[in-house]
Design a protein around this motif. Structure first.
Motif, PDB file in Angstrom:
ATOM      1  N   LEU A 231      41.773  -4.973  53.555  1.00  0.00           N
ATOM      2  CA  LEU A 231      41.729  -4.090  52.395  1.00  0.00           C
ATOM      3  C   LEU A 231      41.285  -4.868  51.165  1.00  0.00           C
ATOM      4  O   LEU A 231      41.805  -5.958  50.882  1.00  0.00           O
ATOM      5  CB  LEU A 231      43.101  -3.455  52.126  1.00  0.00           C
ATOM      6  CG  LEU A 231      43.419  -2.125  52.827  1.00  0.00           C
ATOM      7  CD1 LEU A 231      43.385  -2.293  54.342  1.00  0.00           C
ATOM      8  CD2 LEU A 231      44.755  -1.585  52.368  1.00  0.00           C
TER       9      LEU A 231
ATOM     10  N   PRO B 196      45.394   1.319  48.431  1.00  0.00           N
ATOM     11  CA  PRO B 196      45.072   2.746  48.287  1.00  0.00           C
ATOM     12  C   PRO B 196      45.984   3.389  47.246  1.00  0.00           C
ATOM     13  O   PRO B 196      47.159   3.044  47.121  1.00  0.00           O
ATOM     14  CB  PRO B 196      45.314   3.312  49.688  1.00  0.00           C
ATOM     15  CG  PRO B 196      46.258   2.357  50.338  1.00  0.00           C
ATOM     16  CD  PRO B 196      45.968   1.010  49.763  1.00  0.00           C
ATOM     17  N   GLU B 197      45.424   4.333  46.501  1.00  0.00           N
ATOM     18  CA  GLU B 197      46.216   5.060  45.512  1.00  0.00           C
ATOM     19  C   GLU B 197      47.256   5.922  46.226  1.00  0.00           C
ATOM     20  O   GLU B 197      47.086   6.290  47.394  1.00  0.00           O
ATOM     21  CB  GLU B 197      45.315   5.939  44.645  1.00  0.00           C
ATOM     22  CG  GLU B 197      44.281   5.177  43.834  1.00  0.00           C
ATOM     23  CD  GLU B 197      43.043   4.832  44.631  1.00  0.00           C
ATOM     24  OE1 GLU B 197      42.978   5.248  45.811  1.00  0.00           O
ATOM     25  OE2 GLU B 197      42.166   4.131  44.101  1.00  0.00           O
TER      26      GLU B 197
ATOM     27  N   ARG C 111      46.505   8.661  48.940  1.00  0.00           N
ATOM     28  CA  ARG C 111      45.142   8.434  49.417  1.00  0.00           C
ATOM     29  C   ARG C 111      45.195   7.527  50.641  1.00  0.00           C
ATOM     30  O   ARG C 111      46.154   6.801  50.864  1.00  0.00           O
ATOM     31  CB  ARG C 111      44.267   7.810  48.330  1.00  0.00           C
ATOM     32  CG  ARG C 111      44.157   8.655  47.076  1.00  0.00           C
ATOM     33  CD  ARG C 111      43.454   9.971  47.360  1.00  0.00           C
ATOM     34  NE  ARG C 111      43.183  10.735  46.153  1.00  0.00           N
ATOM     35  CZ  ARG C 111      43.966  11.683  45.667  1.00  0.00           C
ATOM     36  NH1 ARG C 111      45.099  11.969  46.298  1.00  0.00           N
ATOM     37  NH2 ARG C 111      43.644  12.334  44.562  1.00  0.00           N
ATOM     38  N   MET C 112      44.128   7.554  51.428  1.00  0.00           N
ATOM     39  CA  MET C 112      44.153   6.872  52.725  1.00  0.00           C
ATOM     40  C   MET C 112      42.892   6.036  52.927  1.00  0.00           C
ATOM     41  O   MET C 112      41.772   6.475  52.623  1.00  0.00           O
ATOM     42  CB  MET C 112      44.281   7.914  53.843  1.00  0.00           C
ATOM     43  CG  MET C 112      44.331   7.352  55.254  1.00  0.00           C
ATOM     44  SD  MET C 112      44.831   8.600  56.480  1.00  0.00           S
ATOM     45  CE  MET C 112      43.521   9.826  56.309  1.00  0.00           C
ATOM     46  N   PHE C 113      43.075   4.809  53.436  1.00  0.00           N
ATOM     47  CA  PHE C 113      41.990   3.961  53.924  1.00  0.00           C
ATOM     48  C   PHE C 113      42.025   4.003  55.454  1.00  0.00           C
ATOM     49  O   PHE C 113      43.110   3.916  56.040  1.00  0.00           O
ATOM     50  CB  PHE C 113      42.150   2.518  53.461  1.00  0.00           C
ATOM     51  CG  PHE C 113      41.886   2.301  51.982  1.00  0.00           C
ATOM     52  CD1 PHE C 113      41.599   3.370  51.149  1.00  0.00           C
ATOM     53  CD2 PHE C 113      41.937   1.028  51.438  1.00  0.00           C
ATOM     54  CE1 PHE C 113      41.352   3.174  49.793  1.00  0.00           C
ATOM     55  CE2 PHE C 113      41.703   0.823  50.099  1.00  0.00           C
ATOM     56  CZ  PHE C 113      41.417   1.898  49.268  1.00  0.00           C
TER      57      PHE C 113
ATOM     58  N   THR D 161      39.609   7.544  50.999  1.00  0.00           N
ATOM     59  CA  THR D 161      38.946   6.949  49.829  1.00  0.00           C
ATOM     60  C   THR D 161      38.512   5.511  50.059  1.00  0.00           C
ATOM     61  O   THR D 161      38.015   4.876  49.128  1.00  0.00           O
ATOM     62  CB  THR D 161      39.885   7.008  48.615  1.00  0.00           C
ATOM     63  OG1 THR D 161      41.096   6.298  48.916  1.00  0.00           O
ATOM     64  CG2 THR D 161      40.212   8.441  48.252  1.00  0.00           C
ATOM     65  N   GLY D 162      38.706   4.977  51.238  1.00  0.00           N
ATOM     66  CA  GLY D 162      38.319   3.596  51.488  1.00  0.00           C
ATOM     67  C   GLY D 162      38.264   3.307  52.969  1.00  0.00           C
ATOM     68  O   GLY D 162      38.583   4.163  53.811  1.00  0.00           O
TER      69      GLY D 162
ATOM     70  N   TRP E 291      45.807   3.159  56.394  1.00  0.00           N
ATOM     71  CA  TRP E 291      46.756   2.730  55.372  1.00  0.00           C
ATOM     72  C   TRP E 291      46.833   3.837  54.334  1.00  0.00           C
ATOM     73  O   TRP E 291      45.794   4.299  53.821  1.00  0.00           O
ATOM     74  CB  TRP E 291      46.314   1.429  54.706  1.00  0.00           C
ATOM     75  CG  TRP E 291      46.445   0.213  55.577  1.00  0.00           C
ATOM     76  CD1 TRP E 291      45.604  -0.184  56.558  1.00  0.00           C
ATOM     77  CD2 TRP E 291      47.493  -0.743  55.514  1.00  0.00           C
ATOM     78  NE1 TRP E 291      46.054  -1.342  57.136  1.00  0.00           N
ATOM     79  CE2 TRP E 291      47.219  -1.723  56.512  1.00  0.00           C
ATOM     80  CE3 TRP E 291      48.632  -0.900  54.719  1.00  0.00           C
ATOM     81  CZ2 TRP E 291      48.029  -2.813  56.735  1.00  0.00           C
ATOM     82  CZ3 TRP E 291      49.451  -1.999  54.932  1.00  0.00           C
ATOM     83  CH2 TRP E 291      49.154  -2.931  55.936  1.00  0.00           C
TER      84      TRP E 291
ATOM     85  N   GLY F 123      48.580   5.000  50.653  1.00  0.00           N
ATOM     86  CA  GLY F 123      49.322   4.575  49.471  1.00  0.00           C
ATOM     87  C   GLY F 123      50.501   5.475  49.192  1.00  0.00           C
ATOM     88  O   GLY F 123      50.482   6.674  49.501  1.00  0.00           O
TER      89      GLY F 123
END
Length: 822
Positions: free
Chosen positions: A122, A126-127, A130-132, A158-159, A175, A177
């Motif tokens: 990473l 992540p906010e 929100r999810m990576f 978002t990532g 992941w 947040g």
């Protein structure tokens, strides 16, 4: 008109040995279309074998790199209950799940300061909400196949999780947040966030990622399966590489006769022939490396049992790669020189059409005998004990210093014995073919043509079939070992299933356990009641108590009367009632009036004195709370509050067996109602310990299949080369009126006879080898003859199918205009 090539003069021929090798290599690529085609066919065969050998040499590096990646991802194990909050800490909640039996790794994360360590892979946190995700998970969530999983993971993406955060390119990882995570039992006023992530405690606080662990050895049985599988796979590949270097031998011999006429002696012609083989081998070596490099790139898109590998991790061991690279040219030269020994190349032709000399049998018998002796030594003292495989003290094996079964010397002896026995089968095949064809006579014209051809060039036919025969023998041995281990594993799984009460044919259950959350199970069960994929839901508290000095233990199910009546027939029930289920024949069952105390609580904690009467409650045929032994059924009013506080909350959901995606529907329902909770399916508990065995079994079965396909494809190349070499003979037969049916039948007989002669000893050797391996593993010797016949039949079908594919080439070659020659 084609320009006639003139043979070199005698001065050109009289060069040092290296110059003669170079001259042979030059002839292989400049000797006309036939020579170039022959060299390309040789290179293709060698290239396939080299690619397999290089892939095998990369297995240790793949395991090493994968272990490093796994160690770098270690996280929750670093957490400590007493770790204080700081600017360099974060909170982490394990959110692993499964989707259609594939593991999905997930974490909720909440940084507690600007210096919190970033998780591997990473670039930022992540906010909240929100999810990576990993690339493979992004593709799955965006496809129709991942619709159910997308319902479980609705957070906006978002990532992306980079390579450093994955063990393989096909990993499913996310992941999410959060700003609501808290450590269990901690009073954290800042936990009231914007709703990103689960609003539950139970997170782990940590300040670092990654760790190093000593390498973990395979279980002895898995090690045995792996060693046998690798030896079985690589031996036929090596045999084919040796056979591929001899493609086009007959046309090369005629060209060598012309060189003899130009002044070359027999030693020179042998070296020139070796140079021609060397050219094909070197080109095949280059193709093998190319196939390997392309294959490892394509391999990133394939996952075997959920395991995938990055291309950069498929790194051949330098020593093994150098060994393969150096061995192939040396093998090509050596095979060519040995092949030229029985050939008398004279200026006016070559003496190959005469009756072949009798083959020496002593060394052909010595090779398998040496292999059998080594295997007998290893098996002599092998026995099975509680820790796996070992060697009896004072046995023949121990006497020669092999030590424990997992000792490198013992493994070396095992591999050497396997390889020698399989190679011995290959070297005996030509002699067996000569012995049988020399006594065959009569029959239809197609049969006579085939027999005559096998008498004159039986070595070529045996070489083409040897790799298949060896692969069949090894596969039968491997299958026998698989069957023995599988039977042993099946018995173990049945015992575990019986202990869990799963052998009665009832539908499986999903279990949710909430550690030290007694009293909330009914609430959780109510929220999940009616969830998709379920047929029934119950909630109860689980207690394990001990009877003090007597040491007996008792399991207690605490729930309301509705929950208790689900698992037992209750005559009457009210708050404060206690019942005993399944006490018949259980001497350790709790007795009325006994005082019980928590197993894991403070010894000074107050106990629970059972009532003077414990009514018996017959068990119901239900998927819930199954298992052997007695079970105390108690309502909350009967149990002291101090004990209830130490109980675990449990919710069990009966899974609907009629729905194909019932498990994932249950997981979705749990994730929606209780974020972060992970259901455990009861029928997977008994199955989980043998996943490693099934992984090895699947990989080796796929590898055996691929090896047979490669050998079959290589046979196709070899058969086409033989037809091309015999095109003038076939054209002459066609010109004299020989029908296509006769020619096609002769080609089929030429493949069928060596194959049938090889499959009989291959089945015997494979079955015997399987018995020896089972003896080494300490398992009962049982040979599954249906599997033996199935493997032999598959090989026969593959060879005959490959031969049928060559018939169009045969019919195109066997035309009268093939007699034209310039």
């Amino acid at each position: 008109m084609t320009r006639r090539r003139t043979p070199p003069d005698a001065g050109t021929l009289r060069r040092p040995a290296l110059g003669q090798l170079a001259m042979g290599a030059r002839l292989a690529v400049t000797g006309g279309r036939d020579s170039v085609l022959r060299t390309v066919l040789t290179a293709l065969g060698v290239g396939l074998g080299v690619a397999v050998l290089l892939s095998a040499s990369a297995i240790p590096a793949m395991k090493h790199h994968r272990d490093d990646r796994i160690h770098a991802l270690v996280d929750t194990m670093h957490g400590r209950d007493d770790m204080p909050r700081s600017a360099a800490t974060l909170l982490l909640l394990d959110a692993d799940t499964e989707y259609r039996d594939t593991v999905v790794r997930g974490r909720y994360v909440r940084p507690e300061g600007p210096e919190a360590p970033l998780p591997p892979g990473l670039g930022r946190f992540p906010e909240p909400g929100r999810m990576f995700v990993s690339p493979a998970l992004r593709d799955l969530l965006g496809s129709p196949e991942g619709a159910l999983l997308r319902e479980r993971l609705p957070a906006p993406i978002t990532g992306e999780v980079g390579e450093a955060g994955l063990t393989g390119p096909r990993d499913l990882t996310f992941w999410i947040g959060s700003d609501t995570l808290t450590v269990k039992g901690a009073a954290d006023p800042s936990a009231a966030g914007t709703g990103g992530g689960p609003a539950r405690d139970g997170a782990t606080r940590l300040d670092t990622f990654g760790d190093r662990y000593p390498p973990r050895d395979l279980e002895p049985l898995l090690l045995l399966l792996s060693v046998v599988g690798i030896a079985v796979l690589l031996t036929p590949v090596a045999l084919f590489v040796a056979a591929a270097t001899r493609f086009g031998g007959e046309a090369r011999d005629r060209r060598l006769a012309a060189l003899r006429l130009a002044g070359a002696d027999r030693a020179m012609t042998a070296r020139i022939a070796a140079g021609e083989s060397l050219a094909g081998a070197v080109l095949g070596l280059a193709l093998g490396w190319l196939f390997f490099l392309l294959g490892r790139q394509l391999g990133e898109h394939v996952a075997v049992n959920g395991v995938s590998v990055f291309a950069r991790d498929v790194d051949p061991q330098p020593l093994l790669a150098v060994l393969v690279t150096a061995a192939v040219p040396v093998l090509a030269v050596g095979v060519a020189l040995v092949a030229m020994r029985p050939v008398a190349v004279e200026p006016l032709g070559l003496v190959r059409a005469a009756r072949p000399v009798r083959r020496r049998m002593w060394w052909r018998l010595a090779v398998p005998a040496a292999g059998a002796a080594l295997l007998a030594v290893v098996a002599a003292g092998a026995t099975r004990n509680a820790g796996g495989l070992a060697v009896e003290a004072g046995s023949l094996t121990a006497a020669v210093g092999l030590g424990a079964y997992t000792d490198p010397l013992a493994l070396t002896a095992l591999v050497a014995g396997l390889v020698l026995l399989l190679i011995g089968l290959a070297v005996l095949l030509p002699a067996l073919l000569d012995l049988v064809t020399g006594r065959l006579a009569g029959g239809p014209p197609s049969w006579q043509l085939a027999v005559r051809r096998l008498r004159l060039s039986g070595g070529s036919a045996a070489r083409g079939t040897a790799a298949v025969v060896v692969a069949v023998a090894g596969a039968i041995a491997l299958q026998s070992l698989f069957s023995g281990v599988a039977a042993d594993e099946a018995a173990r799984v049945d015992r575990s299933a019986a202990e869990l009460g799963l052998s009665g044919g009832v539908s499986p259950t999903a279990r949710l356990t909430f550690f030290r959350e007694g009293g909330r199970s009914a609430e959780y069960a109510g929220r999940l009641r009616g969830a998709a994929g379920t047929t029934a839901v119950i909630g109860y508290d689980d207690l394990f108590l001990t009877a003090g000095a007597s040491g007996g233990r008792a399991r207690v199910m605490v729930g309301d009367c509705a929950a208790l009546s689900t698992v037992a027939v209750l005559a009457s029930c009210a708050d404060g009632s206690v019942f005993l289920r399944g006490a018949e024949g259980d001497e350790a069952a709790p007795r009325p009036g006994t005082t019980l105390a928590p197993v894991y609580a403070d010894p000074a904690a107050p106990g629970w004195r059972l009532p003077a009467e414990l009514p018996a409650a017959p068990a119901r045929d239900t998927p819930f709370v199954r298992g052997p032994g007695a079970l105390l059924l108690a309502t909350p009013g009967a149990v002291p509050p101090q004990l209830l506080a130490a109980a675990d909350g449990v919710v069990e959901l009966a899974v609907d067996p009629a729905l194909p995606d019932a498990r994932d529907l249950v997981r979705n329902a749990v994730a929606d109602v209780l974020p972060g909770a992970r259901p455990a399916f009861a029928d997977r508990w008994a199955d989980r310990p043998d996943r490693a065995f099934r992984s090895v079994a699947r990989v080796l079965t796929a590898a055996v299949t691929i090896t047979l396909l490669i050998v079959a494809a290589s046979m196709l190349v070899g058969l086409q080369e033989q037809l091309r070499e015999r095109r003038r003979v076939l054209a002459a037969l066609s010109a004299f009126g020989t029908g296509r049916r006769t020619l096609g039948g002769s080609v089929l007989w030429q493949s069928a006879v060596p194959l049938l002669l090889g499959l009989v000893p291959a089945a015997a050797v494979g079955a015997g080898l399987g018995g020896v391996l089972l003896r080494i593993a300490g398992l009962p010797v049982r040979i599954v003859w249906t599997g033996v016949l199935g493997m032999a039949g598959t090989a026969a079908a593959a060879v005959l199918g490959v031969t049928v594919l060559t018939l169009p080439v045969l019919f195109r070659t066997a035309r009268p205009d093939g007699l034209r020659f310039e």
